[in-house]
Write an enzyme that holds these catalytic residues in place. Structure first.
Site, PDB file in Angstrom:
ATOM      1  N   PRO A   2      12.780  -0.127  -7.323  1.00  0.00           N
ATOM      2  CA  PRO A   2      13.647   0.254  -6.201  1.00  0.00           C
ATOM      3  C   PRO A   2      13.117  -0.302  -4.882  1.00  0.00           C
ATOM      4  O   PRO A   2      11.924  -0.222  -4.602  1.00  0.00           O
ATOM      5  CB  PRO A   2      13.592   1.782  -6.228  1.00  0.00           C
ATOM      6  CG  PRO A   2      13.238   2.127  -7.636  1.00  0.00           C
ATOM      7  CD  PRO A   2      12.322   1.029  -8.083  1.00  0.00           C
ATOM      8  N   GLU A   3      14.022  -0.875  -4.102  1.00  0.00           N
ATOM      9  CA  GLU A   3      13.658  -1.435  -2.804  1.00  0.00           C
ATOM     10  C   GLU A   3      14.249  -0.553  -1.712  1.00  0.00           C
ATOM     11  O   GLU A   3      14.760   0.537  -1.980  1.00  0.00           O
ATOM     12  CB  GLU A   3      14.157  -2.881  -2.718  1.00  0.00           C
ATOM     13  CG  GLU A   3      13.604  -3.767  -3.842  1.00  0.00           C
ATOM     14  CD  GLU A   3      14.092  -5.197  -3.772  1.00  0.00           C
ATOM     15  OE1 GLU A   3      14.375  -5.682  -2.647  1.00  0.00           O
ATOM     16  OE2 GLU A   3      14.211  -5.845  -4.829  1.00  0.00           O
TER      17      GLU A   3
END
Length: 277
Positions: A2-3
């Site tokens: 996840p960014e």
């Protein structure tokens, strides 16, 4: 992993569901997840009885701020999820931390690959968490002007993509959004950062803001591994709007040339060989 857009989506969900509620209990069974603590006692003792005052984010880190001044820091790693669930629901496999509250659902940290982590910490008088002090400015909130970005790039011989991925320079951008940002800015990822003109820095700054804000509006990207989900278990849909990432062999949306994939630093990089210079 996840960014920033995915973590920001999770932040908003946690904030909406749990802000203002009191933590009545904490169950921490994942030893690797709480590896910064000798055992679960510190995490439990410093969290139990505290009201969750606010949920903040810096880069890919979530900060659950407690009424007593401590902060629970959550990093989702590669497969971590923060999920809202009714207390009576059976926990899914790989549930490593569970927060119970004075009313309503509980919050669960689920992480099959256990690269994520949860820990509780304090802050110095300036409000800086020592564990996050070496992170660069937040990619969405910490680059208010192109000049701020220019200072990050100044004199750097590092190639653009590795620099965008360096969390000590700019916090929050990962492999997906680095490729999307560079395409939007019409810049090749192997350009030395110091080679950019003022006009190119302006384009890059605009692309960072535009891509990240749009991705947040679409609640992030959920890829084929299905590991990113919001607090209610729902997928994002920004993957439907990717212009280059995972589009090898497909025509460029701008010029029609085929998107290419290269391996760099153990990652796949996607770009248009004609549009990005």
């Amino acid at each position: 992993m996840p960014e920033l857009p995915e973590v920001e989506t999770v932040r908003r969900g946690v904030a909406e569901a749990f802000t203002g509620r009191r933590i009545t209990d904490v169950a921490a069974t994942g030893r690797r997840t709480i590896r910064r603590h000798a055992d679960a006692a510190e995490l439990v003792g410093r969290s139990r009885g505290q009201v969750l005052d606010a949920v903040d984010r810096h880069g890919k880190y979530l900060m659950l701020r407690l009424g007593g001044g401590d902060v629970i820091v959550v990093h989702l790693g590669m497969s971590g999820q923060l999920l809202r669930a009714d207390a009576g629901d059976p926990p899914p496999r790989h549930t490593h931390v569970v927060w119970s509250f004075d009313s309503g659902p509980e919050l669960r940290f689920v992480d099959p690959r256990t690269f994520g982590e949860v820990f509780v910490t304090g802050h110095d008088p300036a409000g800086v968490l020592p564990e996050l002090a070496l992170l660069g400015p937040d990619a969405l909130e910490g680059l208010p002007s192109w000049r701020t970005l220019a200072a990050v790039l100044d004199g750097r011989r590092t190639r653009l993509k590795p620099l965008l991925l360096d969390q000590h320079r700019i916090a929050g951008i990962g492999n997906i959004y680095a490729d999307e940002i560079l395409f939007a800015a019409k810049l090749a990822g192997d350009r030395p950062a110091e080679s950019l003109t003022t006009a190119e820095i302006r384009r890059l700054h605009a692309a960072i803001g535009d891509i990240l804000r749009t991705a947040v509006a679409h609640r992030g990207s959920s890829l084929a591994d299905a590991q990113y989900r919001d607090v209610d278990g729902a997928a994002g849909d920004y993957q439907l709007h990717h212009t280059v990432y995972a589009r090898e062999g497909q025509p460029c949306v701008r010029c029609g040339r085929l998107i290419v994939r290269r391996r760099e630093m153990g990652r796949s990089s996607f770009s248009c060989p004609r549009c990005q210079r």
